[in-house]
Design a protein around this motif. Structure first.
Motif, PDB file in Angstrom:
ATOM      1  N   GLU A   8      -1.476  -2.880 -33.931  1.00 60.21           N
ATOM      2  CA  GLU A   8      -1.754  -2.128 -35.163  1.00 60.21           C
ATOM      3  C   GLU A   8      -1.791  -3.056 -36.369  1.00 60.21           C
ATOM      4  OE1 GLU A   8       0.440  -0.996 -32.868  1.00 60.21           O
ATOM      5  OE2 GLU A   8       0.731   1.186 -33.071  1.00 60.21           O
ATOM      6  N   ASN A  51      -4.779  -6.004 -20.430  1.00 61.96           N
ATOM      7  CA  ASN A  51      -3.636  -5.956 -19.528  1.00 61.96           C
ATOM      8  C   ASN A  51      -4.202  -5.711 -18.130  1.00 61.96           C
ATOM      9  OD1 ASN A  51      -1.334  -5.445 -18.153  1.00 61.96           O
ATOM     10  ND2 ASN A  51      -0.784  -3.608 -19.278  1.00 61.96           N
TER      11      ASN A  51
ATOM     12  N   PRO B 132       1.765   6.958 -32.107  1.00 58.91           N
ATOM     13  CA  PRO B 132       1.390   5.546 -32.294  1.00 58.91           C
ATOM     14  C   PRO B 132      -0.117   5.372 -32.107  1.00 58.91           C
ATOM     15  CG  PRO B 132       2.521   5.862 -30.194  1.00 58.91           C
ATOM     16  CD  PRO B 132       2.606   7.164 -30.922  1.00 58.91           C
ATOM     17  N   LEU B 133      -0.689   4.505 -32.932  1.00 61.25           N
ATOM     18  CA  LEU B 133      -2.130   4.231 -32.860  1.00 61.25           C
ATOM     19  C   LEU B 133      -2.459   3.511 -31.554  1.00 61.25           C
ATOM     20  CD1 LEU B 133      -4.828   4.051 -34.522  1.00 61.25           C
ATOM     21  CD2 LEU B 133      -4.058   1.791 -35.232  1.00 61.25           C
ATOM     22  N   PHE B 134      -1.539   2.649 -31.145  1.00 64.82           N
ATOM     23  CA  PHE B 134      -1.785   1.808 -29.975  1.00 64.82           C
ATOM     24  C   PHE B 134      -0.532   1.767 -29.110  1.00 64.82           C
ATOM     25  CE2 PHE B 134      -2.184  -2.302 -27.766  1.00 64.82           C
ATOM     26  CZ  PHE B 134      -3.474  -2.202 -27.297  1.00 64.82           C
ATOM     27  N   LYS B 136       1.828   1.160 -26.049  1.00 61.55           N
ATOM     28  CA  LYS B 136       1.750   0.232 -24.917  1.00 61.55           C
ATOM     29  C   LYS B 136       2.498   0.791 -23.716  1.00 61.55           C
ATOM     30  CE  LYS B 136       1.147  -3.952 -25.329  1.00 61.55           C
ATOM     31  NZ  LYS B 136       1.200  -5.409 -25.436  1.00 61.55           N
ATOM     32  N   ALA B 160      -7.508   3.518 -20.625  1.00 65.40           N
ATOM     33  CA  ALA B 160      -6.581   2.582 -21.260  1.00 65.40           C
ATOM     34  C   ALA B 160      -5.816   1.764 -20.240  1.00 65.40           C
ATOM     35  CB  ALA B 160      -5.619   3.348 -22.160  1.00 65.40           C
ATOM     36  N   TYR B 162      -4.797  -0.876 -20.585  1.00 68.29           N
ATOM     37  CA  TYR B 162      -3.860  -1.742 -21.312  1.00 68.29           C
ATOM     38  C   TYR B 162      -2.476  -1.117 -21.487  1.00 68.29           C
ATOM     39  CZ  TYR B 162      -5.596   1.182 -25.145  1.00 68.29           C
ATOM     40  OH  TYR B 162      -5.956   2.234 -25.931  1.00 68.29           O
ATOM     41  N   VAL B 163      -2.284   0.121 -21.086  1.00 73.66           N
ATOM     42  CA  VAL B 163      -0.943   0.714 -21.236  1.00 73.66           C
ATOM     43  C   VAL B 163      -0.187   0.696 -19.907  1.00 73.66           C
ATOM     44  CG1 VAL B 163      -1.549   2.290 -23.105  1.00 73.66           C
ATOM     45  CG2 VAL B 163      -1.693   3.073 -20.748  1.00 73.66           C
TER      46      VAL B 163
END
Lengths: 73, 402
Positions: A8, A51, B132-134, B136, B160, B162-163
């Motif tokens: 962010e 990731n 949250p915007l991003f 994890k 996503a 990435y999470v």
């Protein structure tokens, strides 16, 4: 910028830098410094999105209150 | 014949016997009045209709299983036994179970809890935490089996990757469901396992979804410092958890869509940003370059530049030898020149090439216009770390240059 930046924070800093550079009023050396910072930020963001190994795990709490992780399937 | 004279006890026992043996468990409908919940949690009230009334009691052991709170004026249908209390000389109905006449008891319980928590402020927007915007780490507080979790995992892995996803397995229906959901949310907070929590389940009857209408779950969601998205049942199902949660998703799949931004969207946004930055920088360099060209043309600058280029050390020596105003001026000019030199370095082809621009040559000459090319021409393109040759396939002129 704090040492351990978040995605962010990086995105918001990127927005700021883009606005500053598009404004075009900064001296050249400052502009180049910001430009380089911006590309480092973008590399960081891309890395955050990459990731490669998504973890999917179940979490349970043992009797002693410790967390136990287990891969889901 | 001797008159039979009863004692009060005898009479009361006779009445008790008559009533209790001739009236087995029965269903009775009436309106509640004088409702009281004793501190011992026994319920006392009167059931009445237009012409009569009867005292009613519901002992704690049965009252705890009542999902709703009776109130004065409510019409109840109760199953109970008539009991006579000898000491008080009273009879009353001893209630085993009760349900509202007309509406379902769960519906009433839902409305009552909703009104109570609303009055307490648990649904207020001021308590809603931003998502949250991003994120994890995403925690899924749901059943580890079933369609809901499959749907959510599919969507999250696709959108996503990435999470990281943590599943807190809970029972989503049955006696222990509410406690199990509430515990998992509390545990997640205690260990800060995630940036955002999704709790929910797939569709079902009001009874199936009931855990998400229980006060324990509502309170756990309200207390959570981690934002909670509720995702219970179908679009038309509303639960108490939905009202308390920071965000209500219409379904579990929708929650998975809402909680993350698609990776492709982020990447598109990043390349858009890169394009804007490069464009801005190109403009800036062009502008500075023009400035430099104008300055270079001036006689004074030309002289200084020549001298700088010839022998910087000698010039520096000269600078130190000069004194006063002249010296000051020299230093100023020197600084300016250094800056301009840096500009030149920044716009030097090698520097640009390192930034991703390329240089195309034909017969050893730089190609700056498509007019210099014919289809089938062999060209050489230089990149930062090498070169390649290519054959011109098609040529297309930009309209605005025509």
């Amino acid at each position: 910028m704090p040492k351990k930046k978040t995605f962010e924070q990086a995105m918001s800093r990127l927005d700021d830098i883009t606005a500053l550079l598009e404004n075009g009023e900064l001296p050249l050396d400052e502009s180049i410094r910001l430009y380089e910072e911006a590309f480092k930020l973008m590399a960081f963001c891309r890395k955050e999105l990459d990731n490669a190994e998504q973890k999917i795990r179940t979490i349970t709490e043992s009797g002693s209150g410790a967390l136990q992780y287990q891969d889901f399937e | 014949m001797e008159k039979k004279i009863y004692s009060v006890t005898e009479l009361t026992r006779t009445i008790k016997n008559l009533l209790e043996t001739h009236l087995p468990s029965l269903w009775l409908e009436g309106e509640v009045s004088n409702y009281k919940r004793h501190y011992s949690q026994h319920l006392y009230f009167t059931l009445k209709d237009a012409n009569a009334q009867i005292a009613a009691v519901m002992w704690r052991s049965r009252a705890v299983r009542l999902p709703f709170e009776p109130e004065d004026g409510m019409h109840l249908r109760v199953l109970g036994n008539v009991r006579v209390y000898e000491q008080g000389g009273r009879y009353q109905i001893d209630i085993l179970q009760a349900e509202p006449a007309g509406v379902g008891s769960l519906q009433i319980a839902f409305e009552q809890l909703k009104a109570r928590l609303h009055a307490e402020g648990l649904f207020d927007d001021s308590h809603k935490k931003p998502l949250p915007l991003f994120p994890k780490r995403i925690a899924l507080v749901t059943s580890p089996t079933g369609a809901a979790i499959r749907d959510m995992l599919n969507i999250l892995s696709r959108r996503a990757p990435y999470v990281d996803i943590f599943i807190l397995p809970v029972a989503v229906q049955g006696e222990n469901a509410a406690a199990s959901i509430a515990d998992a949310i509390e545990m997640c907070n205690r260990h800060r396992c995630a940036d955002v929590i999704i709790t929910g389940r797939g569709g079902g009857s009001l009874e199936d979804l009931w855990a998400f209408n229980e006060e324990r779950v509502a309170r756990a969601v309200f207390k959570s410092r981690i934002p909670v998205i509720s995702a219970v049942g179908h679009e038309t199902d509303f639960t108490i958890t939905d009202f308390v949660a920071d965000l209500r998703a219409p379904t579990p799949s929708a929650a998975a869509e809402l909680v993350v931004t698609d990776k492709e969207e982020w990447l598109a946004r990043l390349s858009g940003q890169a394009g804007r930055l490069m464009q801005a920088m190109r403009h800036l360099l062009q502008y500075k370059n023009d400035q430099l060209n104008r300055l270079s043309e001036s006689h004074v600058m030309q002289r200084w530049q020549d001298r700088l280029n010839q022998n910087r050390q000698r010039l520096d020596l000269t600078h130190t030898r000069l004194s006063g105003a002249m010296n000051q001026r020299l230093l100023r000019e020197n600084n300016r020149l250094q800056l301009l030199e840096r500009t030149l370095r920044a716009t030097h082809p090698d520097t640009l090439i390192k930034r991703g621009y390329s240089l195309t040559l034909k017969n050893g000459r730089v190609v700056t216009t498509v007019h210099a090319l014919k289809e089938g021409d062999t060209v050489e393109t230089r990149l930062a770390d090498g070169r390649f040759t290519a054959q011109v396939a098609t040529i297309k002129k930009d309209d605005h240059h025509a």
